[in-house]
Design an enzyme around this catalytic site. Sequence first.
Site, mmCIF file in Angstrom:
data_model
loop_
_atom_site.group_PDB
_atom_site.id
_atom_site.type_symbol
_atom_site.label_atom_id
_atom_site.label_comp_id
_atom_site.label_asym_id
_atom_site.label_seq_id
_atom_site.Cartn_x
_atom_site.Cartn_y
_atom_site.Cartn_z
ATOM 1 C CB THR A 20 0.141 -16.967 12.452
ATOM 2 O OG1 THR A 20 0.553 -18.288 12.056
ATOM 3 C CG2 THR A 20 -0.298 -17.029 13.907
ATOM 4 C CD GLU A 21 3.395 -15.606 7.493
ATOM 5 O OE1 GLU A 21 3.569 -15.954 6.298
ATOM 6 O OE2 GLU A 21 4.335 -15.412 8.280
#
Length: 472
Positions: free
Chosen positions: A369-370
Amino acid sequence: MLHKNLNPFPEHFLWGASTSAYQVEGAALEDGKGPSCQDVKEIPAGTADLSVSVDHYHHYKEDIALMAEMGFKSYRFSISWTRVLPNGTGEVNPKGIEFYNNLIDECLKYDIEPIVTMFHFDMPAALDERGSWSTHDSVDWFAEYARVLFENFGDRVKYWLTINEQNMLTLVGPVIGTLHVPEGTTNLTKEIYQQNHHQLVAQAKAMQLCHEMLPDAKIGPAPNISLVYPASSKPEDVIAAQNFNALRNWLYLDAYVFGEYNNLAWAYLEENDALPTVTDEDRAIMKAAKPDFIGFNYYNTATVEASDGSEVAGANGDQQSNQTFPGFAKSVDNPNLVKTEFGWEIDPIGFRATVREMYSRYRLPLLVTENGLGAYDTLTEDGKIHDNYRIEYLRQHIAQIQLAISDGVDMLGYNPWSAIDLISTHEGIRKRYGFIYVDRTDEEVGSLKRYRKDSFFWYKKVIATNGQDLSD
């Protein structure tokens, strides 16, 4: 493990990128939005005002079109709690619902899967005044907020994330500008871990609610996970690495996946008079929650050595994990790794190691997600941004994902930070992460014109070949 033949990326791999509401949207108090903790906090000196940010609120159609041009399969963004519920609870803001309906529909128009983060460092200011995460009422506030999101957007959103980087909120909360730490104290207190506990229960309740209301949707957490290395092969350093892994990573993932506190972390909190009060009802809620996947942010690994207990507890930096817990673990630099110009260690192989460890422990699909590189980008006179350093960073990390897939890890997707330049939590707009450059500085809003960086075109090719062509 060396692989003679690499397994391909899955056919429906979610290639995309990420943002968060308070860092990208702007329009901070427009159209009925209430103030969040980010709107009322003191802005770090010399950094851009979040009230305009890069004005994604008014440019979302243009921004989503650019993401579609890159070939995005997914876009991970967060919903601003106070844009939907201006006071955190109670009256719903129809203009806020309308904005996110439009944003979601714009994604779907281009077959981009919306991945929605429910909470990303932006507690409503009105709830801060009522005690924020310190009060057990926060569990019900979050559940009410979750219900509003599921009712309004659940017919189209199939992937949900509960809380962004809860472990960073707990370990370095004041650095991020969130969580309440009495002045002069460290983050190793009963009060901080009580706030953390309420978040664990709140996100568990949201998971249950999601499964009840949206049986076809998938939901998971989004902590910041990075494997912790021992500084040497000394047994004491190995124990220190186990300790810090427990407090930094497994406390959260064990709670999310198993509904239980990690034993090493619990023992350390107990020894330092930092144990939260946990009710039987809390335990039942945590135990009943089952994530469908694990979302996680990865920037780097951490390295620790044995602590003799004489050091001062505390954090030095943000994601860097430069933290010391007396008698438990002491962070040190890793001499085998290079650093970014902002002092963050770069460890692509550690990315694979982190993924392997998580999957072997929890056996749930993993969604990045990042992951990304913050740097000083320069706009040339002919409107170009030559960010080969970012391409190199992303190339190395994507290659490690394919190795992890070949190791047998179930990977859902890759959503690096960030889709577009946004306001960094500490360094403002000067520290840029995006594939898309925005014409503004920390001093001036500028034209807000969007420019495609070299990494934009490179990532477009990566997506088009499903990760097979990582060349320049």
